[in-house]
Design an enzyme around this catalytic site. Sequence first.
Site, PDB file in Angstrom:
ATOM      1  N   HIS A 161     -60.275   0.723  -6.342  1.00  0.00           N
ATOM      2  CA  HIS A 161     -59.998  -0.630  -5.828  1.00  0.00           C
ATOM      3  C   HIS A 161     -59.690  -1.619  -6.951  1.00  0.00           C
ATOM      4  O   HIS A 161     -59.178  -2.705  -6.696  1.00  0.00           O
ATOM      5  CB  HIS A 161     -61.147  -1.128  -4.927  1.00  0.00           C
ATOM      6  CG  HIS A 161     -62.330  -1.681  -5.653  1.00  0.00           C
ATOM      7  ND1 HIS A 161     -63.463  -0.956  -5.913  1.00  0.00           N
ATOM      8  CD2 HIS A 161     -62.565  -2.910  -6.168  1.00  0.00           C
ATOM      9  CE1 HIS A 161     -64.350  -1.707  -6.552  1.00  0.00           C
ATOM     10  NE2 HIS A 161     -63.827  -2.900  -6.718  1.00  0.00           N
ATOM     11  N   ASP A 206     -63.675   6.066  -4.206  1.00  0.00           N
ATOM     12  CA  ASP A 206     -63.124   4.894  -4.900  1.00  0.00           C
ATOM     13  C   ASP A 206     -63.012   5.170  -6.404  1.00  0.00           C
ATOM     14  O   ASP A 206     -63.713   4.581  -7.216  1.00  0.00           O
ATOM     15  CB  ASP A 206     -64.060   3.702  -4.611  1.00  0.00           C
ATOM     16  CG  ASP A 206     -63.574   2.407  -5.205  1.00  0.00           C
ATOM     17  OD1 ASP A 206     -62.378   2.301  -5.544  1.00  0.00           O
ATOM     18  OD2 ASP A 206     -64.410   1.481  -5.335  1.00  0.00           O
ATOM     19  N   GLY A 304     -66.954  -8.006 -10.869  1.00  0.00           N
ATOM     20  CA  GLY A 304     -66.429  -7.869 -12.226  1.00  0.00           C
ATOM     21  C   GLY A 304     -66.961  -6.633 -12.927  1.00  0.00           C
ATOM     22  O   GLY A 304     -66.420  -6.212 -13.936  1.00  0.00           O
ATOM     23  N   SER A 306     -67.171  -3.760 -11.326  1.00  0.00           N
ATOM     24  CA  SER A 306     -66.542  -2.621 -10.663  1.00  0.00           C
ATOM     25  C   SER A 306     -65.762  -1.752 -11.641  1.00  0.00           C
ATOM     26  O   SER A 306     -65.146  -2.261 -12.581  1.00  0.00           O
ATOM     27  CB  SER A 306     -65.558  -3.111  -9.597  1.00  0.00           C
ATOM     28  OG  SER A 306     -66.252  -3.600  -8.490  1.00  0.00           O
ATOM     29  N   GLY A 307     -65.790  -0.461 -11.382  1.00  0.00           N
ATOM     30  CA  GLY A 307     -65.047   0.465 -12.227  1.00  0.00           C
ATOM     31  C   GLY A 307     -65.819   0.904 -13.448  1.00  0.00           C
ATOM     32  O   GLY A 307     -65.476   1.902 -14.077  1.00  0.00           O
TER      33      GLY A 307
END
Length: 364
Positions: A161, A206, A304, A306-307
């Site tokens: 995402h 994801d 922020g 995320s990932g």
Amino acid sequence: MLSSDVCFLTVTGRKFCGTTSPKNFTAFNNTVTVHFVSSNYTIYSEHRGFNISWHTTDRCSLDEYTCWNGSCISETKHCDLVNDCMDNSDEIECAHTTMNLSECGKPSVAPHFTWDPRIVGGNEAKPGSWPWQVALAFYPGGTSFCGGSIINERWVVTAAHCVDFLSTVYVIAGRHEAFGSSDEVPIHADYIAIHPDGSNPFLGSDIALLRLSTLLTFGDTIRPICVPTNTSDFYVRAGTICVSTGWGDIEWRGENSDSLYQVRLPIVENEKCNQMYNTIGTTVFNSNICAGDVETGGVGPCHGDSGGPLTCYIGNTWYLMGVTSWGYRCGTNFPGVYVRVPWFHDWIQEAQVFYEKYGEWKNI
Ligand SMILES: [Ca+2]
């Protein structure tokens, strides 16, 4: 990174933030200085003033090391490459020197946690202690909108995402300060491989890979993390303490952190995590892994982050166990939901091979 309120309390130079009781801490001598800062709200509202109460407990003797869970082991067992504390804490905060800079999961700078060992919490990371952490930005020097993890000189793992629908993205390695570090290395990603089922982050896949247009050079602040295989060797039981890192918001709807933050989080059983999220109409899949403080909350990833990585320390090596995906607000007692990386080990390998062979990801 952490969801907490503004910092109210500084004890012997350490900040204790949030709406729950300050975490326990270990003093290095017999004097403790408490510096309390209140807002106008505290002074002028009906909640005027504050109460403080505390108690002390005996620490381990001077020739002993205090494990995060409070147990004591001989200092000689600290950083001896053997896990002696139940939570591996006697080895986690040790520098691992390796001659082979491309060896994964071995930072040259030991991570350091300033909160009390016994309770999860978070603080600014020691620069260079999470050398696989990268920022994703729209241009070199840009602020980070998501995190990622270096897995080798060419590839970075992140959340789908974060990069879905993007036509261009820069990977920034070696960064510590949120607004840029002088020695950071920005590299344009020339290919984005989204997992075939990754378009909806709430369906458990994801995950995405970014291919770097030029190879990274590994050094003290830029190194890869290990990708675990989907075998029992990398099964982490509930309660295992892992570490989540990022430059995300430090409170829900709050400001981004100004430097890389780290937080220790216990792994939460998928069944329990799913039960909690079912109450708000969402589902946690077997391809997810959850981590957080379900008792008191107050810690965890936020917007922020995320990932970015959820890393677990197994056999003196750091492994990428999760990719930060989603959660309910931030720092509630709902755990953070991550993509379970071992589940995607084969896809991660195959996506790299197929790109190098065919120039792009093909569904297989
Ligand atoms: Ca040890």
